[in-house]
Write a protein that holds these residues in place. Structure first.
Motif, mmCIF file in Angstrom:
data_model
loop_
_atom_site.group_PDB
_atom_site.id
_atom_site.type_symbol
_atom_site.label_atom_id
_atom_site.label_comp_id
_atom_site.label_asym_id
_atom_site.label_seq_id
_atom_site.Cartn_x
_atom_site.Cartn_y
_atom_site.Cartn_z
ATOM 1 N N UNK A 11 24.266 3.247 -57.987
ATOM 2 C CA UNK A 11 23.827 2.026 -57.310
ATOM 3 C C UNK A 11 24.598 2.729 -55.962
ATOM 4 N N UNK A 37 17.904 6.269 -56.081
ATOM 5 C CA UNK A 37 19.626 5.258 -55.563
ATOM 6 C C UNK A 37 18.059 3.541 -54.965
ATOM 7 N N UNK A 38 19.156 3.207 -56.114
ATOM 8 C CA UNK A 38 19.273 1.692 -55.598
ATOM 9 C C UNK A 38 20.132 1.387 -54.518
ATOM 10 N N UNK A 39 19.931 0.672 -53.314
ATOM 11 C CA UNK A 39 20.797 -0.189 -52.700
ATOM 12 C C UNK A 39 20.816 -1.142 -52.780
#
Ligand code: FES
Lengths: 157, 649
Positions: A11, A37-39
């Motif tokens: 995150x 990835x989580x933005x």
């Protein structure tokens, strides 16, 4: 069988750590292939429930990356992230999740090389620990039902 | 749901690392996907046109773009969506270049990763909400806090272009500290001569309101829409009637040391801070005035030919609506008493600031340099770096002390033809195009003796009563002693008094050195993290007059470009929302919001969001125990959907 490649969900806050991950690309550094990835806009947006969900869905490890203390684009989101992480860590250790699996790290926009190093370390640790079996997390879901709060359990619909 | 995917090759950047053909066929089979296209460069004009066409031809309801980082082209493709008639927020970007192709080492696993990223985006975009770009009207008027060089500059530039400006000054007069200086470096001009035209301009403009003896009490709102409360202390003189004739001073029987001249002269209870101070209107010091001390004294009122004396004035709170706020509250001088070994407070031991008043033609000695007993000093010792570059006190270099001390030495050499001047210092800080010249002017001057020390620790100012000595230890423990008739200390500059309170009022941060935190020290030194609040002058760090004037002008420029009369302000579309039916009114989020955008509505019993203040960080959403608070572009549902796919193989 192919060799175990840990899946790491990250995150990353838009202003520092996500920029560092972009920078890693621009400098052609190598990030682990399992790193996804989580933005988010700020590390302060990250809910502990998301970390649990990531582990449940198949991640072997989770990293929450934010701006260094004092550098948060929204002033103090990362302090909130830190507070929540402390609570989450306690919960995770109750559930028997090894502490190496979930980490909170500050990475500034210019620290692409450091990001690479951090992730390689995480990857090495996870390779040693082996795949996450998710047994404990079932218990986690039960616990969450007892607590009835979203901050300690799975995401709401 | 009709989802379309655009895969960008980015020339060879992506296509050479990731097999886009196989990714294309994989993507085509994902639920909801009605179209997958590939193109060499979607950000090019032709490429953008392709996206517009693709959206229209396939009647797309959601778009996934896979290519460079969203930090690169999210805005570009949002505009493309708008052009195609789709809400710009129904877009999700897959970072296939920076965070996949460019960081790859193993092609097989990179393919797996690309598929996971794409799946996650397709799942997520389904839950995207069309967001609205809201606009609100904005007030172009400005509040400037502090009327020193920086504040005067900002105020006059803004007012010259018709902006309504409220200039608030805590002291009874404007001009800041610098107006008290006889000469300013490097050109040795008289400061009040330089500033007087500005002060005149500021005092005589119709669209510029000067409020002296006033301080900021409360601030609400945000860029374009601040409501400020200003506390105005009574002057006990009606400013509209007083002509500054000075008839009231003579009859006043009170005499006290004048704090505006470092106590070196005396003043009445009805007074102006110094000769020539502006506005030329006295004020009555209620602490010392006999009338206020319960005596039957009305002498000043009786003598005033204009009936301007008004003992009934009360403290007032004045409210103004402004669009921007400029903080130009200057600096304070470090208190030399914190180093008792330097003897400040005893006779003939002064600061550079005190010396400015002695040196001034309008000062207490009419510009003559004299010891307390009236002697002309034969030996003057300057001690530099007092409190500066000292980890125990102010760890930074105060930037102006070397230059102003040199300037003062020039002046003293002229005024004291017999005197010897000793300078006790450690380094020179003489940057810029004329700093060094000031120092080189002394190269053949026998009357100046330089004592360069390794450090400033251990200096002592001893004795008194015509017997002052300045002593310091030497590197070989021998040390030195010089006699002094007058000692001049160059104290550090420090953040202005009251800055922590001001920062708290505005929800701004101070840096560890105590000055106001700028948005970016290098690129945005005049802005703060709060939109619409700007910095000018020493409030941001030590500065000379020239730099303060520059930053004052910069603040005006930022306001001219950021707050344009008649232009509406666009709000952050991805702001937070609180679902009223789920909110339990616990108010946890309210205290955490860094922008004070949340408040509790007692009528509704729930928390409400002020969209003009919200910046969309999402801290409230992460905190809300009932799932009522959400960040519009980062909802829990969107992230959960993303996670469902991201961790799979
Ligand atoms: S924006 Fe990076 S942690 Fe808040």
């Amino acid at each position: 069988m192919t060799e175990f490649e840990p899946k790491i969900i990250g995150f990353l806050c838009n202003f520092c750590s996500y920029a560092a991950a972009d920078g890693a690309g621009s400098q052609r550094l190598h990030l682990p292939e399992g790193f996804r990835v989580v933005r988010v806009m700020c590390s302060g947006r990250v809910e502990p429930a998301w970390v649990l969900q990531a582990l449940r869905e198949g991640a072997d490890g989770v990293v929450i990356l934010g701006c260094h203390p004092g550098d948060c684009h929204y002033r103090e989101g990362n302090f909130q992230a830190r507070k929540r992480f402390q609570i989450l860590s306690r919960l995770l250790s109750d559930l028997g999740v090894e502490k190496e699996r979930v980490r909170l790290v500050w990475v500034s926009a210019t620290e692409a090389a450091r990001l690479e190093k951090v992730l390689q370390e995480v990857r090495a640790d996870l390779k040693l620990l082996g795949p996450f079996t998710r047994k404990g997390l079932k218990a986690g879901q039960r616990k969450e039902a007892e607590h009835g709060g979203k901050t300690t359990g799975c995401p709401r619909d | 749901m009709r989802i379309g995917i655009f895969l960008c090759e980015c020339g060879p950047n992506i296509s050479e690392v990731i097999d886009l053909n196989s990714l294309q066929s994989f993507a085509a089979a994902l639920p909801g996907v009605v179209m997958v296209e590939k193109y060499p460069l979607y950000c090019s004009p032709d490429g953008q046109e392709k996206v517009v066409q693709g959206i229209r031809d396939n009647r797309l309801e959601r778009v996934v773009f896979a290519g460079c980082s969203p930090r690169e082209h999210e805005e570009t493709f949002r505009r493309v969506l708008t052009r195609a008639g789709l809400n710009p927020y129904l877009l999700q970007i897959v970072n296939l270049r920076e965070q996949c192709a460019w960081v790859a080492s193993d092609p097989a696993r990179t393919g797996v990763k690309a598929r996971a990223l794409l799946r996650a985006a397709v799942r997520r975009v389904e839950f995207h909400l069309p967001l609205e770009q809201k606009e609100i009207p904005a007030v172009p008027d400005v509040l400037v806090l502090g009327a020193g060089v920086a504040g005067l500059q900002t105020a006059r530039l803004l007012a010259a272009k018709g902006r309504k400006v409220t200039l608030v000054e805590k002291q009874p007069s404007i001009g800041g500290k610098v107006v008290l200086f006889e000469e300013v470096f490097p050109g040795l001009e008289c400061a009040s001569c330089l500033l007087e035209p500005w002060m005149d301009e500021v005092l005589h403009r119709e669209n510029l309101e000067v409020m002296t003896l006033s301080t900021l009490e409360e601030v609400k709102g945000s860029l374009g829409n601040f409501i400020v409360k200003i506390k105005k202390q009574p002057r006990f003189i009606d400013e509209t009637k007083c002509l500054g004739c000075a008839a009231c001073y003579d009859p006043c029987t009170v005499e006290v040391p004048n704090e505006y001249e470092g106590g070196k002269s005396r003043r009445k209870a009805v007074f102006v801070p110094y000769v020539g101070s502006l506005p030329n209107i006295p004020s009555i010091d209620r602490k010392n005035c006999l009338h206020f001390r319960g005596q039957e004294c009305n002498l000043c009122r009786e003598v005033c030919p204009f009936g301007a004396i008004d003992f009934s004035q009360k403290e007032e709170i004045v409210e103004r609506r402004v669009g921007a706020i400029v903080l130009a509250t200057g600096y304070s001088l470090w208190d030399c008493r914190k180093m008792p070994e330097l003897g400040y407070g005893r006779e003939d031991i002064l600061t550079g600031f005190d010396l400015e008043r002695l040196n001034s033609a309008t000062g207490p000695t009419g510009g003559q340099i004299r010891c307390a007993d009236g002697r002309a000093p034969g030996s003057v010792v300057f001690i530099l770096c007092v409190g500066s570059r000292d980890p125990e006190h102010r760890s930074y270099c105060s930037k102006v002390c070397c230059l102003y001390s040199l300037k003062q030495i020039h002046s003293l050499l002229k005024k004291l033809p017999e005197a010897t001047i000793h300078v006790v210092f450690r380094d020179w800080c003489l940057p810029g195009k004329s700093g060094q010249e000031l120092r080189d002017g002394f190269n053949n001057e026998k009357r100046v003796v330089w004592h360069r020390l390794e450090g400033m620790k251990g200096i002592r100012v001893e004795g008194g009563n015509r017997q002052i000595k300045v002593a310091w230890p030497g590197p070989d423990r021998t040390g030195s002693v010089v006699p002094a008739d007058l000692v001049i200390l160059a104290p550090a500059l420090e953040p202005p008094a009251g800055l922590p309170e001001l920062a708290r009022m505005l929800n701004l941060k101070l840096k560890p050195d105590g000055y106001m935190q700028e948005e970016s020290e290098k690129l945005a030194p005049g802005a703060t993290t709060l939109k619409g609040v700007y910095l000018a002058g020493c409030v941001q760090g030590p500065k000379d007059m020239q730099e303060s004037a520059q930053q004052g002008a910069a603040a005006a420029g930022l306001i001219f470009s950021g707050l344009i009369p008649g232009e509406r302000l666009r709000l952050e579309p991805a702001s937070a929302l609180v679902a009223e039916e789920r909110c339990g009114g616990c108010r946890l989020c309210i205290s955490l919001c860094p922008y004070r955008a949340l408040s509790f509505s007692p009528e509704k019993g729930v928390t409400v969001v002020d969209e003009a203040l919200c910046q969309g960080c999402g801290v409230c959403a992460a905190t809300c125990p009932s799932g009522a608070a959400e960040a519009r572009q980062f909802t829990s549902r969107q992230i959960a959907a993303e996670l469902e796919e991201l961790a799979g193989d």
